[in-house]
Design a protein around this motif. Structure first.
Motif: not given
Length: 191
Positions: A66-72, A84-88, A167-172, A177-181
């Protein structure tokens, strides 16, 4: 000489993307067939300003449970609109040296991240965003990569950083996030 990138004529994609101006198309196997059968390569500077073509971008979401590798993305990234956008998603343009979608996907993964251990890769859908100037000339082929371990690290550290995020942190963090993410988050993760 300009970099050449994989494109598909919008006319060839229209039967599948018309009516899906913004979002993730999950029943998209026919679009993959069009990409594989009808792609060609154009100079990137031409493709970036030619809405009669869609540049094909593999976009890989890395997950472990349930964890995702989040890029900045940093300001050293080529695409200024993503600084400086966040990307999945991990991915980029496909060039003639890797002339198939999956070849381009593997090349991008190998260039951008190191993933220790085995993983499973599955096709998740096609991203389309005709609501922005950038989106009108790009089409994302989304894949979900289920990593065996948390041992994933960014290789291009001058261009981006990466961290595991629940997943909960991604919600916040969705608004950053960039549009696609954000589209992937809404359709595949938040539900």
């Amino acid at each position: 000489m300009s970099e050449e990138v994989m494109v598909v004529r919008r006319a060839d994609l229209s039967p599948y993307i018309d009516g899906h101006e913004l979002g993730l198309i999950v029943d998209a196997e026919p679009i993959l067939e069009v990409i594989n059968d009808r792609h060609l390569f154009l100079p990137r500077d031409v493709a970036e300003v030619s809405p009669e073509y869609k540049q094909i971008i593999p976009y890989v979401i890395v997950r472990h449970g349930s964890s995702y590798f989040l890029l900045q993305r940093t300001s050293k990234q080529t695409e200024a609109r993503l600084h400086h956008k966040l990307s999945l998603g991990i991915g980029g343009h496909i060039n003639p040296d890797t002339p198939e979608l999956l070849d381009g996907l593997w090349k991008e993964l190998d260039e951008e991240v190191h993933i220790e251990g085995d993983y499973e890769l599955t096709f998740a859908g096609i991203l389309n965003d005709d609501t922005t100037e950038v989106g009108r000339v790009h089409l994302g082929a989304v894949f979900m990569l289920e990593a065996e371990s948390l041992d994933v690290r960014v290789l291009e550290t001058e261009k981006m950083t990466g961290t595991w995020t629940s997943r909960e942190e991604l919600t916040a963090k969705r608004e950053a996030m960039e549009t696609w993410s954000a589209l992937v988050f809404d359709r595949l993760i938040a539900t």
